[in-house]
Design a protein around this motif. Structure first.
Motif, short mmCIF file in Angstrom:
data_model
loop_
_atom_site.label_atom_id
_atom_site.label_comp_id
_atom_site.label_asym_id
_atom_site.label_seq_id
_atom_site.Cartn_x
_atom_site.Cartn_y
_atom_site.Cartn_z
N SER A 126 0.82 -1.21 0.00
CA SER A 126 0.00 0.00 0.00
C SER A 126 0.85 1.26 0.00
O SER A 126 0.50 2.27 -0.63
N SER A 127 2.01 1.22 0.67
CA SER A 127 2.87 2.40 0.76
C SER A 127 3.49 2.79 -0.57
O SER A 127 3.99 3.91 -0.73
N LEU A 128 3.48 1.86 -1.55
CA LEU A 128 4.11 2.12 -2.85
C LEU A 128 3.13 2.05 -4.02
O LEU A 128 3.55 2.19 -5.18
N THR A 131 3.47 5.15 -6.13
CA THR A 131 4.83 5.64 -6.39
C THR A 131 4.99 5.99 -7.87
O THR A 131 4.18 5.60 -8.72
N GLU A 270 -1.40 -8.06 2.52
CA GLU A 270 -2.34 -6.94 2.60
C GLU A 270 -3.58 -7.27 1.79
O GLU A 270 -3.54 -8.14 0.91
#
Length: 303
Positions: A126-128, A131, A270
């Motif tokens: 999720s953090s990328l 990007t 996730e």
């Protein structure tokens, strides 16, 4: 050391993608947790140009990374960032779609009309997901190739193996992607970090993979290094082998040797919301991606 059990051996299934490309799919569009962090694996192999020349015209991706590995023929590609190029035999391309990219891939085949390659999809955490997109195009001459004393050949496409590191780096799934050839009758063991999910894909010859979960399995007729190896039945062309947990994989090559891909990566664990070439974490994010496609905001400014 512990041998990884074989949890499943299954044949890749024929399907069609793009504008009518005939290929075989080993996994994808089913249970995304099955081989987390990997989502899909296709084997596009053909010697009939009419079955692949229509290719994969312009289409979007968001939230994933794709690796394309060409064995025969070539693939022309272009994208919404202005990148263009051609992948030839032995070349690799890793594309991080990130926040969104439009691209096309058009197989060309070789002088004999043959086309062969693989495409693997890796999920992004999720953090990328959002990007900035990027490409890594790697020529075959840049890929380390090692030959062991018994004739085993390993090409290290991604990750580290036998003290050599592949040229593709900065990949979220921290994968290891090996192209392995084992000569006829040779038994070989490969180390894989315990925390990784792992699979093999056989595409030439036959082999048996040792299976700790079946100690009473079929025995090889031939003894290897003075010890008989308990195995499942021989696996042949276009066979996916899924492994359970452990830190090594042992393979016994068949009478004509074997060539297979050995791929592993760190699971993301996730939630997955998936629609075609777009993979997000929630249905709301997926709906937003669809809206972005419709209103022309899918491609984000560089950041």
């Amino acid at each position: 050391m512990s041998i990884r059990p074989v949890t499943e051996a299954r044949r890749a299934m024929p399907t069609m993608e793009g504008a009518g490309v005939h290929l075989h799919r080993a996994f994808g569009f089913q249970d995304p947790s099955e081989l987390d962090p990997f989502l899909l694996f296709d084997d596009f192999r053909n010697d009939r140009p009419e079955d692949y020349l229509r290719g994969f015209p312009w289409h979007p991706h968001r939230g994933i990374e794709t690796i394309t590995y060409v064995l025969a023929g070539s693939v022309e590609h272009g994208d919404s960032l202005g990148n263009t190029g051609t992948l030839g035999a032995g070349d690799v391309q890793w594309m991080t779609a990130g926040s969104g990219i439009l691209h096309q891939e058009m197989p060309l085949g070789n002088a004999r009309g043959q086309m062969h390659g693989f495409q693997l999809w890796g999920n992004l955490p999720s953090s990328l997901k959002m990007t900035a997109p990027r490409y890594q195009d790697v020529q075959g001459t840049e890929i380390p190739e090692m030959i062991d004393d018994d004739g085993t050949v390993v090409r290290v496409i991604v990750g580290e193996f036998w003290g050599r590191r592949g040229p593709v780096d900065g990949i979220a799934a921290d994968p290891q992607y090996l192209d392995v050839s084992v000569p006829a009758g040779v038994k070989k063991t490969f180390r894989i970090d315990t925390y990784r999910r792992a699979f093999a894909y056989v595409f030439e010859g036959t082999a048996a993979f040792a299976d700790a979960s079946r100690p009473t399995g079929v025995l090889l007729e031939k003894e290897v290094m003075g010890q008989e190896l308990n195995i499942r039945d021989m696996s042949g062309d276009r066979t996916l082998i899924r492994f359970g947990t452990g830190d090594e994989v042992t393979v016994q090559a068949g009478p004509d040797g074997v060539r297979f891909l050995l791929i592993s990566g760190a699971p993301i664990e996730e939630p997955v919301a998936w629609h075609g070439p777009i993979v997000m974490n929630t249905q709301d994010e997926l709906r937003q991606a669809m809206r972005d496609l419709q209103n022309g905001t899918f491609i984000k400014a560089a950041h």
